[in-house]
Design a protein around this motif. Structure first.
Motif, PDB file in Angstrom:
ATOM      1  N   ARG A  33      -0.153  -2.700  10.636  1.00  0.00           N
ATOM      2  CA  ARG A  33       0.000  -3.170   9.259  1.00  0.00           C
ATOM      3  C   ARG A  33       1.461  -3.178   8.800  1.00  0.00           C
ATOM      4  N   ALA A  36       3.217  -6.202   9.951  1.00  0.00           N
ATOM      5  CA  ALA A  36       2.753  -7.388   9.226  1.00  0.00           C
ATOM      6  C   ALA A  36       3.402  -7.456   7.837  1.00  0.00           C
ATOM      7  N   VAL A  37       3.457  -6.297   7.147  1.00  0.00           N
ATOM      8  CA  VAL A  37       4.036  -6.267   5.790  1.00  0.00           C
ATOM      9  C   VAL A  37       5.525  -6.596   5.843  1.00  0.00           C
ATOM     10  N   PHE A  79      16.629  -1.916  -7.649  1.00  0.00           N
ATOM     11  CA  PHE A  79      15.683  -1.127  -8.428  1.00  0.00           C
ATOM     12  C   PHE A  79      14.397  -0.893  -7.630  1.00  0.00           C
ATOM     13  N   ALA A  80      13.956  -1.936  -6.933  1.00  0.00           N
ATOM     14  CA  ALA A  80      12.746  -1.813  -6.099  1.00  0.00           C
ATOM     15  C   ALA A  80      12.973  -0.797  -4.987  1.00  0.00           C
ATOM     16  N   LEU A  83      12.761   2.637  -6.398  1.00  0.00           N
ATOM     17  CA  LEU A  83      11.366   3.014  -6.674  1.00  0.00           C
ATOM     18  C   LEU A  83      10.627   3.394  -5.393  1.00  0.00           C
ATOM     19  N   ILE A  84      10.884   2.628  -4.323  1.00  0.00           N
ATOM     20  CA  ILE A  84      10.230   2.914  -3.039  1.00  0.00           C
ATOM     21  C   ILE A  84      10.675   4.284  -2.531  1.00  0.00           C
ATOM     22  N   SER A  87       8.968   6.924  -4.569  1.00  0.00           N
ATOM     23  CA  SER A  87       7.563   7.050  -4.171  1.00  0.00           C
ATOM     24  C   SER A  87       7.442   7.802  -2.853  1.00  0.00           C
ATOM     25  N   ILE A  93       3.958   7.336  -0.290  1.00  0.00           N
ATOM     26  CA  ILE A  93       3.946   6.432   0.866  1.00  0.00           C
ATOM     27  C   ILE A  93       3.742   7.257   2.134  1.00  0.00           C
TER      28      ILE A  93
ATOM     29  N   LEU B  45       7.275  -5.452  -9.709  1.00  0.00           N
ATOM     30  CA  LEU B  45       7.561  -4.035  -9.447  1.00  0.00           C
ATOM     31  C   LEU B  45       6.408  -3.157  -9.940  1.00  0.00           C
ATOM     32  N   VAL B  49       4.176  -0.618  -7.661  1.00  0.00           N
ATOM     33  CA  VAL B  49       3.943   0.805  -7.955  1.00  0.00           C
ATOM     34  C   VAL B  49       2.437   1.090  -7.986  1.00  0.00           C
ATOM     35  N   ILE B  52       0.962   0.948  -4.420  1.00  0.00           N
ATOM     36  CA  ILE B  52       1.274   2.134  -3.600  1.00  0.00           C
ATOM     37  C   ILE B  52       0.427   3.328  -4.041  1.00  0.00           C
ATOM     38  N   ILE B 207      -0.061  -9.551   1.456  1.00  0.00           N
ATOM     39  CA  ILE B 207       0.064  -8.133   1.845  1.00  0.00           C
ATOM     40  C   ILE B 207      -1.264  -7.380   1.698  1.00  0.00           C
ATOM     41  N   THR B 210      -3.578  -7.940   4.711  1.00  0.00           N
ATOM     42  CA  THR B 210      -3.222  -7.512   6.069  1.00  0.00           C
ATOM     43  C   THR B 210      -4.275  -6.532   6.584  1.00  0.00           C
ATOM     44  N   ILE B 211      -4.559  -6.669   7.860  1.00  0.00           N
ATOM     45  CA  ILE B 211      -5.645  -5.879   8.460  1.00  0.00           C
ATOM     46  C   ILE B 211      -5.149  -4.487   8.840  1.00  0.00           C
TER      47      ILE B 211
END
Lengths: 93, 211
Positions: A33, A36-37, A79-80, A83-84, A87, A93, B45, B49, B52, B207, B210-211
């Motif tokens: 996955r 793929a992402v 900014f993204a 944030l990631i 997280s 995550i 965004l 969030v 996730i 997204i 996705t598998i």
């Protein structure tokens, strides 16, 4: 300065079609996955670059106008990323 | 502001050395697009969030989004972006017939996309993808999907109306002299709509699939 050429529009169009198909394929095929992402995001960025540079003529603008357009677009990307990271730090995550 | 004053603003070329031969209208539309991009980034965004933080993004009892159908809609939007840029090119070269043809095709592409979105919404609502009872909705998946895609759909609708106005002016012969600034500006807006959809398609449709 380079000038717009209709041939470039058609080439960009073909690439956009191919990249869209690849994106759909990545979402459907049984690959890990995370790959793929990452692939889908990379393809989206490539498509955005094609539309911006070729169709919106950013590549034909002066350096100052180009920077005035492109640099502000990077702010939300930073900014993204922040944030990631946050997280990930919180264990989401 | 009178029409002649508006035309004057569009026609005047800024001879500023760093920005080259550009019109105030073009700089204005770029400033608008940047501010609009921040609105979309904010929504995406927020979506990220939520995505996730949510363990099961698409619960079993809710329908999945149709990727092949939306891929066709995406392709149509890309086609309309090409026809838009070809309309601008034809106007620059003072080819009135080609400009009319390409701009007409762009409008048709936009209308097809809007029709597709209405069909998709009807289909998904029928299958139970609804907001729920609260303001944000019981399902983050449903809420963010409708919020982002309808915000984009509003942009497509605005773009189609904008294109129709320019098309009527074109039919009246307003841009026959090679004055392409109005077509260039509507083109920038239309390409922006296409550009944003590329992101929406990747994040909202691909997204989660996705598998």
């Amino acid at each position: 300065m380079a000038s717009p050429n209709p041939r470039n529009y058609i080439i960009a169009f073909i690439w956009l079609g191919v990249l869209t198909l690849l994106g759909v394929g990545l979402a459907q095929f049984p690959i890990p996955r995370i790959y793929a992402v990452i692939g889908i995001i990379a393809l989206a960025i490539a498509k955005i670059a094609l539309v911006g540079l070729v169709f919106m003529h950013i590549r034909y603008e002066t350096v100052h106008l180009r920077n005035s357009i492109v640099i502000p677009f990077l702010i939300p990307v930073l900014f993204a990323i922040a944030l990631i990271c946050e997280s990930a730090n919180n264990g989401a995550i | 502001m009178s029409t002649s004053a508006t035309d004057h603003l569009n026609m005047r070329v800024v001879r500023e050395p760093h920005y080259g031969p550009t019109t105030p209208g073009k700089l204005g539309i770029w400033a608008f697009l940047l501010s609009d991009a921040f609105s979309f980034f904010g929504l995406l965004l927020t979506y990220g969030v939520f995505y996730i933080q949510t363990p099961e993004w698409i619960p079993d009892y809710l329908p999945k989004l149709g990727i092949p159908f939306t891929a066709v809609m995406t392709f149509v939007l890309i086609c309309s972006s090409v026809s838009m840029v070809l309309a601008h090119d034809a106007c620059v070269h003072k080819n009135h017939a080609k400009t009319v043809r390409w701009l007409g095709l762009t409008i048709l592409g936009g209308l097809f996309f809007l029709g597709g979105q209405v069909y998709e919404y009807t289909h998904l609502i029928g299958e139970g993808l609804i907001f729920g009872n609260s303001l944000v909705g019981e399902s983050r998946y449903a809420s963010t999907f409708y919020l982002i895609t309808s915000f984009h759909g509003a942009h497509v609708l605005t773009g189609v109306i904008y294109l129709i106005v320019i098309f009527i002016n074109l039919i009246k012969g307003k841009y026959k002299d090679g004055n392409h600034t109005a077509i260039e500006q509507v083109g920038l807006f239309w390409h922006f709509v296409d550009l944003v959809w590329i992101l929406v398609f990747a994040f909202v449709y691909l997204i989660p699939a996705t598998i």
